[in-house]
Design a protein around this motif. Structure first.
Motif, PDB file in Angstrom:
ATOM      1  N   LEU A  55      26.239  36.513  44.189  1.00 25.24           N
ATOM      2  CA  LEU A  55      26.859  37.661  43.958  1.00 25.24           C
ATOM      3  C   LEU A  55      28.362  37.268  43.123  1.00 25.24           C
ATOM      4  N   ILE A  56      28.602  38.333  42.251  1.00 18.98           N
ATOM      5  CA  ILE A  56      29.722  38.243  41.325  1.00 18.98           C
ATOM      6  C   ILE A  56      30.569  39.323  41.430  1.00 18.98           C
ATOM      7  N   ASP A  57      31.737  39.213  41.934  1.00 19.74           N
ATOM      8  CA  ASP A  57      32.766  40.033  42.488  1.00 19.74           C
ATOM      9  C   ASP A  57      33.632  40.233  41.263  1.00 19.74           C
ATOM     10  N   ALA A  58      33.860  41.456  40.478  1.00 22.27           N
ATOM     11  CA  ALA A  58      34.376  41.758  39.418  1.00 22.27           C
ATOM     12  C   ALA A  58      35.593  42.725  39.560  1.00 22.27           C
ATOM     13  N   ASN A  59      36.022  42.686  40.677  1.00 21.52           N
ATOM     14  CA  ASN A  59      37.132  43.498  40.957  1.00 21.52           C
ATOM     15  C   ASN A  59      38.638  42.988  40.926  1.00 21.52           C
ATOM     16  N   GLY A  60      38.809  41.631  40.498  1.00 21.29           N
ATOM     17  CA  GLY A  60      40.077  40.982  40.133  1.00 21.29           C
ATOM     18  C   GLY A  60      40.277  40.152  41.413  1.00 21.29           C
ATOM     19  N   SER A  61      41.163  39.031  41.042  1.00 21.27           N
ATOM     20  CA  SER A  61      41.282  38.023  41.990  1.00 21.27           C
ATOM     21  C   SER A  61      42.121  38.633  43.274  1.00 21.27           C
ATOM     22  N   ALA A  62      43.343  39.621  43.090  1.00 18.77           N
ATOM     23  CA  ALA A  62      43.962  40.390  44.001  1.00 18.77           C
ATOM     24  C   ALA A  62      42.807  40.911  45.225  1.00 18.77           C
ATOM     25  N   SER A  63      41.875  41.788  44.626  1.00 11.68           N
ATOM     26  CA  SER A  63      40.993  42.365  45.372  1.00 11.68           C
ATOM     27  C   SER A  63      40.254  41.468  46.003  1.00 11.68           C
ATOM     28  N   TYR A  64      39.586  40.290  45.250  1.00 13.11           N
ATOM     29  CA  TYR A  64      38.747  39.496  45.912  1.00 13.11           C
ATOM     30  C   TYR A  64      39.457  38.718  47.215  1.00 13.11           C
ATOM     31  N   ALA A  65      40.749  38.473  47.095  1.00  9.12           N
ATOM     32  CA  ALA A  65      41.653  37.610  48.027  1.00  9.12           C
ATOM     33  C   ALA A  65      41.538  38.609  49.482  1.00  9.12           C
ATOM     34  N   LYS A  66      41.606  39.884  49.299  1.00  9.17           N
ATOM     35  CA  LYS A  66      41.688  40.952  50.389  1.00  9.17           C
ATOM     36  C   LYS A  66      40.302  40.920  51.065  1.00  9.17           C
TER      37      LYS A  66
END
Length: 143
Positions: A55-66
């Motif tokens: 899976l590749i999360d393309a939401n940005g690092s801040a969103s990924y950390a949450k």
């Protein structure tokens, strides 16, 4: 003069149509090629459980950390060295996602993966919002 312009447009139109019909072999998000197949949540859950998907999360690092889908990688953090984060098998299932059905950030991730030669790229249009609406948990869990 107008006659020459009309003639030129008539001659160029088939060439433009042909280019669009051929699509872009390295970019599954090209409008001419269409977009990757959407992955149903049941199929995605099964692939995650079976460890047969990246899976590749393309939401940005801040969103990924949450919070992100289980096992996802952060596209923003790996953009410059994406090949290192991907499986060696170019036919491996890779699913890009972002926030939800109205979000288009996944296209950058899918395009980057395609440019590296991967051929089994899909999109989870539900994204984080669809995942949570289905009662699924993110990792790490959002407080």
């Amino acid at each position: 003069m107008l006659r020459h312009l009309v003639t030129a447009m008539f001659l160029l139109t088939p060439a433009l149509a042909l280019s669009a019909a051929e699509g872009c072999p390295t970019c599954p998000t090209c409008p001419a090629a269409g977009k990757p197949a959407d992955m149903a949540i049941a199929d995605l859950k099964s692939a995650i459980a079976g460890k047969t998907v990246l899976l590749i999360d393309a939401n940005g690092s801040a969103s990924y950390a949450k919070g992100h889908l289980p096992g996802a990688i952060d596209f923003a953090a790996h953009k410059d060295d994406l090949a290192k984060a991907l499986p060696a098998d170019k036919a491996a299932l890779i699913v890009a996602y972002c926030g939800g059905p109205q979000c288009g950030a996944w296209k950058s991730a899918a395009g980057a993966v395609a440019k590296l030669g991967y051929t089994n790229i899909k999109h989870f249009s539900g994204g984080i919002s669809g995942w949570q609406e289905a009662g699924e948990k993110l990792e790490p869990a959002i407080q």
